[in-house]
Write a protein that holds these residues in place. Structure first.
Motif, PDB file in Angstrom:
ATOM      1  N   TYR A 198     -54.398  15.564  50.340  1.00 28.48           N
ATOM      2  CA  TYR A 198     -55.337  16.608  49.954  1.00 28.48           C
ATOM      3  C   TYR A 198     -56.624  16.338  50.705  1.00 28.48           C
ATOM      4  O   TYR A 198     -57.187  15.240  50.612  1.00 28.48           O
ATOM      5  CB  TYR A 198     -55.581  16.597  48.442  1.00 28.48           C
ATOM      6  N   GLY A 199     -57.069  17.317  51.490  1.00 31.47           N
ATOM      7  CA  GLY A 199     -58.258  17.128  52.304  1.00 31.47           C
ATOM      8  C   GLY A 199     -59.144  18.362  52.294  1.00 31.47           C
ATOM      9  O   GLY A 199     -58.781  19.403  51.743  1.00 31.47           O
ATOM     10  N   TYR A 200     -60.282  18.246  52.952  1.00 34.97           N
ATOM     11  CA  TYR A 200     -61.305  19.281  52.928  1.00 34.97           C
ATOM     12  C   TYR A 200     -61.606  19.787  54.345  1.00 34.97           C
ATOM     13  O   TYR A 200     -62.742  20.032  54.691  1.00 34.97           O
ATOM     14  CB  TYR A 200     -62.564  18.737  52.243  1.00 34.97           C
ATOM     15  N   HIS A 201     -60.563  19.958  55.128  1.00 35.39           N
ATOM     16  CA  HIS A 201     -60.697  20.383  56.516  1.00 35.39           C
ATOM     17  C   HIS A 201     -60.541  21.894  56.614  1.00 35.39           C
ATOM     18  O   HIS A 201     -59.735  22.484  55.908  1.00 35.39           O
ATOM     19  CB  HIS A 201     -59.639  19.679  57.377  1.00 35.39           C
ATOM     20  N   GLY A 210     -60.909  22.388  49.250  1.00 37.82           N
ATOM     21  CA  GLY A 210     -59.848  21.542  49.772  1.00 37.82           C
ATOM     22  C   GLY A 210     -58.486  22.208  49.708  1.00 37.82           C
ATOM     23  O   GLY A 210     -58.332  23.301  49.155  1.00 37.82           O
ATOM     24  N   VAL A 248     -58.486  16.970  63.606  1.00 44.18           N
ATOM     25  CA  VAL A 248     -57.809  16.067  62.667  1.00 44.18           C
ATOM     26  C   VAL A 248     -56.695  15.315  63.394  1.00 44.18           C
ATOM     27  O   VAL A 248     -56.588  14.086  63.298  1.00 44.18           O
ATOM     28  CB  VAL A 248     -57.245  16.841  61.456  1.00 44.18           C
ATOM     29  N   PRO A 281     -64.617  15.695  56.473  1.00 46.06           N
ATOM     30  CA  PRO A 281     -63.970  16.938  56.899  1.00 46.06           C
ATOM     31  C   PRO A 281     -64.137  17.226  58.389  1.00 46.06           C
ATOM     32  O   PRO A 281     -65.157  16.903  58.988  1.00 46.06           O
ATOM     33  CB  PRO A 281     -64.663  18.019  56.072  1.00 46.06           C
ATOM     34  N   ARG A 339     -53.889   8.361  56.304  1.00 42.56           N
ATOM     35  CA  ARG A 339     -54.596   8.733  55.067  1.00 42.56           C
ATOM     36  C   ARG A 339     -56.115   8.664  55.245  1.00 42.56           C
ATOM     37  O   ARG A 339     -56.841   9.530  54.765  1.00 42.56           O
ATOM     38  CB  ARG A 339     -54.159   7.850  53.911  1.00 42.56           C
ATOM     39  N   LEU A 352     -57.085  11.920  56.995  1.00 45.22           N
ATOM     40  CA  LEU A 352     -56.848  13.145  56.226  1.00 45.22           C
ATOM     41  C   LEU A 352     -57.684  13.218  54.962  1.00 45.22           C
ATOM     42  O   LEU A 352     -58.092  14.296  54.541  1.00 45.22           O
ATOM     43  CB  LEU A 352     -55.359  13.275  55.892  1.00 45.22           C
ATOM     44  N   GLU A 353     -57.937  12.085  54.330  1.00 45.71           N
ATOM     45  CA  GLU A 353     -58.727  12.081  53.105  1.00 45.71           C
ATOM     46  C   GLU A 353     -60.182  11.707  53.379  1.00 45.71           C
ATOM     47  O   GLU A 353     -60.973  11.570  52.457  1.00 45.71           O
ATOM     48  CB  GLU A 353     -58.106  11.122  52.090  1.00 45.71           C
TER      49      GLU A 353
END
Length: 138
Positions: free
Chosen positions: A14-17, A27, A77, A70, A63, A66-67
Protein backbone atom coordinates in the motif's frame (compact mmCIF):
# COMPACT_ATOMS: atom_id res chain seq x y z
CA UNK A 1 25.19 -13.04 -18.94
CA UNK A 2 23.56 -15.66 -16.78
CA UNK A 3 20.02 -16.84 -17.39
CA UNK A 4 19.63 -17.80 -13.73
CA UNK A 5 17.22 -15.63 -11.78
CA UNK A 6 15.59 -15.13 -8.43
CA UNK A 7 11.93 -14.32 -9.03
CA UNK A 8 9.46 -12.57 -6.76
CA UNK A 9 5.96 -12.11 -8.18
CA UNK A 10 2.83 -10.44 -6.92
CA UNK A 11 4.42 -8.54 -4.03
CA UNK A 12 1.61 -6.30 -2.80
CA UNK A 13 2.08 -3.00 -0.97
CA UNK A 14 0.00 0.00 0.00
CA UNK A 15 1.61 3.23 -1.13
CA UNK A 16 0.91 6.88 -1.85
CA UNK A 17 2.27 7.20 -5.39
CA UNK A 18 0.48 9.00 -8.19
CA UNK A 19 0.07 12.25 -10.08
CA UNK A 20 -3.34 13.09 -8.62
CA UNK A 21 -3.51 14.66 -5.14
CA UNK A 22 -6.07 12.09 -3.98
CA UNK A 23 -3.67 9.25 -4.85
CA UNK A 24 -0.99 10.74 -2.64
CA UNK A 25 -3.50 11.53 0.12
CA UNK A 26 -5.56 8.32 0.15
CA UNK A 27 -3.05 5.83 -1.22
CA UNK A 28 -3.71 2.60 -3.09
CA UNK A 29 -2.48 -0.94 -3.69
CA UNK A 30 0.51 -1.64 -5.90
CA UNK A 31 1.96 -4.94 -7.04
CA UNK A 32 5.57 -5.58 -7.95
CA UNK A 33 7.16 -8.40 -9.92
CA UNK A 34 10.94 -8.67 -9.69
CA UNK A 35 13.38 -10.81 -11.68
CA UNK A 36 16.93 -10.58 -10.35
CA UNK A 37 19.47 -12.22 -12.63
CA UNK A 38 22.56 -13.66 -10.98
CA UNK A 39 24.68 -16.79 -11.12
CA UNK A 40 22.91 -19.36 -8.93
CA UNK A 41 25.45 -22.14 -9.47
CA UNK A 42 27.46 -21.39 -6.30
CA UNK A 43 24.34 -21.59 -4.12
CA UNK A 44 23.07 -24.61 -6.03
CA UNK A 45 26.30 -26.45 -5.32
CA UNK A 46 26.87 -25.29 -1.74
CA UNK A 47 23.27 -25.12 -0.48
CA UNK A 48 24.28 -22.04 1.55
CA UNK A 49 22.32 -18.79 1.80
CA UNK A 50 25.63 -16.88 1.88
CA UNK A 51 26.17 -17.84 -1.77
CA UNK A 52 22.97 -16.25 -3.07
CA UNK A 53 20.59 -13.35 -2.43
CA UNK A 54 17.90 -13.78 0.21
CA UNK A 55 14.30 -13.51 -1.02
CA UNK A 56 13.51 -11.72 2.24
CA UNK A 57 16.25 -9.13 1.68
CA UNK A 58 14.95 -8.47 -1.84
CA UNK A 59 11.41 -8.14 -0.52
CA UNK A 60 12.59 -5.64 2.11
CA UNK A 61 14.39 -3.54 -0.53
CA UNK A 62 11.23 -3.38 -2.66
CA UNK A 63 9.05 -2.59 0.38
CA UNK A 64 11.25 0.35 1.38
CA UNK A 65 10.56 2.02 -1.97
CA UNK A 66 6.86 1.15 -2.29
CA UNK A 67 5.99 2.09 1.29
CA UNK A 68 8.43 5.02 1.34
CA UNK A 69 8.19 8.62 0.15
CA UNK A 70 5.66 9.15 -2.66
CA UNK A 71 6.59 9.31 -6.33
CA UNK A 72 4.33 10.81 -8.96
CA UNK A 73 5.11 8.32 -11.71
CA UNK A 74 5.24 4.53 -11.77
CA UNK A 75 8.36 4.94 -13.89
CA UNK A 76 10.04 6.66 -10.95
CA UNK A 77 8.94 3.95 -8.51
CA UNK A 78 10.30 1.20 -10.78
CA UNK A 79 13.58 3.06 -11.30
CA UNK A 80 14.02 3.51 -7.55
CA UNK A 81 13.43 -0.21 -6.95
CA UNK A 82 15.95 -1.17 -9.65
CA UNK A 83 18.55 1.23 -8.25
CA UNK A 84 18.00 -0.06 -4.71
CA UNK A 85 18.39 -3.71 -5.76
CA UNK A 86 21.54 -3.14 -7.81
CA UNK A 87 23.11 -1.00 -5.07
CA UNK A 88 22.42 -3.49 -2.28
CA UNK A 89 23.13 -6.81 -3.97
CA UNK A 90 26.42 -7.06 -5.88
CA UNK A 91 25.66 -10.62 -7.04
CA UNK A 92 22.73 -9.34 -9.13
CA UNK A 93 23.86 -8.35 -12.63
CA UNK A 94 20.48 -7.40 -14.11
CA UNK A 95 17.06 -6.69 -12.68
CA UNK A 96 13.63 -6.48 -14.24
CA UNK A 97 11.09 -4.56 -12.18
CA UNK A 98 7.40 -4.40 -13.06
CA UNK A 99 5.22 -2.08 -10.98
CA UNK A 100 1.46 -2.47 -11.30
CA UNK A 101 -1.11 0.07 -10.17
CA UNK A 102 -4.09 -2.06 -9.25
CA UNK A 103 -6.69 0.73 -9.66
CA UNK A 104 -6.00 3.50 -12.11
CA UNK A 105 -8.07 6.70 -12.02
CA UNK A 106 -9.17 6.52 -15.66
CA UNK A 107 -12.58 7.60 -16.91
CA UNK A 108 -15.11 4.95 -17.79
CA UNK A 109 -15.23 1.45 -16.49
CA UNK A 110 -11.56 0.56 -16.68
CA UNK A 111 -10.83 -2.76 -15.06
CA UNK A 112 -7.56 -4.49 -14.69
CA UNK A 113 -4.27 -2.89 -13.91
CA UNK A 114 -1.74 -0.61 -15.53
CA UNK A 115 1.98 -0.78 -15.08
CA UNK A 116 5.51 -0.14 -16.19
CA UNK A 117 8.52 -2.38 -16.56
CA UNK A 118 12.17 -1.36 -16.41
CA UNK A 119 15.20 -3.51 -17.06
CA UNK A 120 18.48 -2.35 -15.53
CA UNK A 121 21.90 -3.91 -15.28
CA UNK A 122 25.45 -3.21 -14.33
CA UNK A 123 27.74 -1.37 -16.77
CA UNK A 124 28.19 -3.23 -20.04
CA UNK A 125 27.28 -6.73 -18.96
CA UNK A 126 28.64 -9.00 -21.69
CA UNK A 127 27.92 -6.63 -24.56
CA UNK A 128 24.38 -5.66 -23.53
CA UNK A 129 23.41 -2.11 -22.74
CA UNK A 130 23.22 -1.63 -18.99
CA UNK A 131 20.21 0.65 -19.14
CA UNK A 132 17.23 -0.52 -21.17
CA UNK A 133 13.59 0.09 -20.45
CA UNK A 134 10.25 -1.03 -21.72
CA UNK A 135 6.79 0.03 -20.68
CA UNK A 136 3.82 -2.26 -20.48
CA UNK A 137 0.19 -2.04 -19.58
CA UNK A 138 -2.75 -4.36 -19.56
Amino acid sequence: MTHDAIILEGLTFYGYHGVHPEEQRLGQRFQVDLVAQCDLRPAGRSDRLADTVSYRALFDAVREVLEGPPHQLLESVAEAVAEQVLARFPLIVRVTVTVWKMSSPMPGHATGRVGVRVVRGRAKEEGHDADTATASSS
